[in-house]
Design an enzyme around this catalytic site. Structure first.
Site, PDB file in Angstrom:
ATOM      1  N   LEU A   1       0.861  -1.177   0.000  1.00 48.68           N
ATOM      2  CA  LEU A   1       0.000   0.000   0.000  1.00 48.68           C
ATOM      3  C   LEU A   1       0.900   1.230   0.000  1.00 48.68           C
ATOM      4  O   LEU A   1       1.992   1.206   0.572  1.00 48.68           O
ATOM      5  CB  LEU A   1      -0.894   0.033   1.248  1.00 48.68           C
ATOM      6  CG  LEU A   1      -2.042  -0.966   1.346  1.00 48.68           C
ATOM      7  CD1 LEU A   1      -2.724  -0.848   2.710  1.00 48.68           C
ATOM      8  CD2 LEU A   1      -3.068  -0.748   0.236  1.00 48.68           C
ATOM      9  N   ASP A   2       0.431   2.302  -0.619  1.00 48.47           N
ATOM     10  CA  ASP A   2       1.194   3.548  -0.590  1.00 48.47           C
ATOM     11  C   ASP A   2       1.400   3.999   0.852  1.00 48.47           C
ATOM     12  O   ASP A   2       0.548   3.765   1.725  1.00 48.47           O
ATOM     13  CB  ASP A   2       0.455   4.650  -1.360  1.00 48.47           C
ATOM     14  CG  ASP A   2       0.314   4.334  -2.840  1.00 48.47           C
ATOM     15  OD1 ASP A   2       1.088   3.498  -3.349  1.00 48.47           O
ATOM     16  OD2 ASP A   2      -0.583   4.920  -3.479  1.00 48.47           O
ATOM     17  N   ARG A   3       2.513   4.678   1.084  1.00 49.31           N
ATOM     18  CA  ARG A   3       2.875   5.092   2.443  1.00 49.31           C
ATOM     19  C   ARG A   3       1.769   5.882   3.161  1.00 49.31           C
ATOM     20  O   ARG A   3       1.505   5.630   4.336  1.00 49.31           O
ATOM     21  CB  ARG A   3       4.177   5.897   2.406  1.00 49.31           C
ATOM     22  CG  ARG A   3       4.690   6.250   3.791  1.00 49.31           C
ATOM     23  CD  ARG A   3       6.138   6.682   3.770  1.00 49.31           C
ATOM     24  NE  ARG A   3       6.661   6.742   5.130  1.00 49.31           N
ATOM     25  CZ  ARG A   3       7.950   6.780   5.447  1.00 49.31           C
ATOM     26  NH1 ARG A   3       8.855   6.760   4.504  1.00 49.31           N
ATOM     27  NH2 ARG A   3       8.341   6.823   6.704  1.00 49.31           N
TER      28      ARG A   3
ATOM     29  N   THR B   1      -1.449   5.739   2.839  1.00 49.30           N
ATOM     30  CA  THR B   1      -2.720   5.032   2.960  1.00 49.30           C
ATOM     31  C   THR B   1      -2.711   4.086   4.156  1.00 49.30           C
ATOM     32  O   THR B   1      -1.673   3.797   4.741  1.00 49.30           O
ATOM     33  CB  THR B   1      -3.028   4.222   1.685  1.00 49.30           C
ATOM     34  OG1 THR B   1      -2.064   3.177   1.557  1.00 49.30           O
ATOM     35  CG2 THR B   1      -2.986   5.089   0.450  1.00 49.30           C
TER      36      THR B   1
ATOM     37  N   ARG C   1      -5.953   6.745  -6.685  1.00 46.84           N
ATOM     38  CA  ARG C   1      -5.687   8.170  -6.481  1.00 46.84           C
ATOM     39  C   ARG C   1      -5.805   8.945  -7.783  1.00 46.84           C
ATOM     40  O   ARG C   1      -6.468   9.989  -7.847  1.00 46.84           O
ATOM     41  CB  ARG C   1      -4.303   8.349  -5.859  1.00 46.84           C
ATOM     42  CG  ARG C   1      -4.160   7.672  -4.513  1.00 46.84           C
ATOM     43  CD  ARG C   1      -2.713   7.555  -4.052  1.00 46.84           C
ATOM     44  NE  ARG C   1      -2.116   8.881  -3.797  1.00 46.84           N
ATOM     45  CZ  ARG C   1      -0.873   9.043  -3.367  1.00 46.84           C
ATOM     46  NH1 ARG C   1      -0.099   7.975  -3.144  1.00 46.84           N
ATOM     47  NH2 ARG C   1      -0.403  10.256  -3.152  1.00 46.84           N
TER      48      ARG C   1
END
Length: 232
Positions: free
Chosen positions: A67-69, A71, A170
């Site tokens: 997961l993106d940092r 999120t 996003r």
């Protein structure tokens, strides 16, 4: 099956057996090590396993997805080298169902829709751009969304991915005029206080690759006023 099993070292474990461990990632945690040198979530999980089971030597942990940092939400790790390729296969064959919740500022054009774009990643600024037709170096991206709730000044969306592209949710939501709350990179006008973005990997469902049992888990939402309003 969403009972919190542990909160040690701020690690929220939602499911664990001999093969798999599923945790609720906090905003700001990185899943694997990167150039920042910050301690990754994978190392935190290894330390938890080593301590809980009093394991000597190195602990094996396989990273299945990321997961993106900024999120939050569900992350699956493999506890054995045997189960890692099986989990990877489930992801590749889309046999793991993942549902995301996103809080956006603007009302989407439709209450529910399927978005199809072609995304191009720019590694220089770690950002993707969405196009409505295929262009050089682009990858097709498909997601489905529906509006779950109107909040004060915001909208709660449920998102299901057909593809897994760089920053897909996003950039695709931003492309329809609905940037995610706190996401400065994709057009939101101000940051969240904790530097998070309001995107949460809420639910995951799959057949256990060893036990062949159904696993269905919800990740508790971050504890702030806007996320709390989603459950009222």
């Amino acid at each position: 099956m969403s009972k919190v099993l542990s909160n040690k070292s701020n690690l929220e474990v939602l499911f664990e057996d001999n093969h798999i461990i599923i945790v609720n990632k906090r905003a700001g945690d990185i899943v694997q090590g990167d150039k920042t040198g910050d301690k990754p979530l994978s190392d935190v999980v290894k330390a938890y396993i080593k301590d809980k089971y009093n394991k000597p030597g190195n602990v094996y942990l396989g990273t299945v997805h990321r997961l993106d940092r900024p999120t939050t939400g569900l992350i699956i790790f493999a506890k054995t080298s045997k189960v890692l390729p099986r989990l990877n296969k489930l992801f590749l064959s889309k046999e793991i169902s993942k549902t995301y919740w996103a809080i956006v500022k603007n009302e989407p054009p439709k209450q529910e829709d399927t978005l199809v774009n072609w995304l191009v990643k720019n590694p220089k600024n770690n950002k993707s751009r969405a196009y409505f037709k295929e262009v050089p170096n682009s990858k097709k991206a498909i997601l489905h969304y529906q509006v779950l709730k109107k909040l004060n000044n915001y909208y709660l969306l449920e998102v299901n991915l057909e593809t897994g592209r760089h920053h897909q949710i996003r950039v695709q939501l931003s492309n329809i005029g609905c940037p995610i709350k706190g996401d400065l990179k994709y057009g939101f006008d101000r940051s969240n206080k904790d530097a998070s973005i309001s995107l949460h990997a809420r639910h995951i469902e799959f057949i256990h690759p060893v036990k062949k049992e159904s696993i269905s888990i919800n990740a508790p939402l971050p504890n702030d006023a806007i996320w709390n309003a989603c459950l009222v």
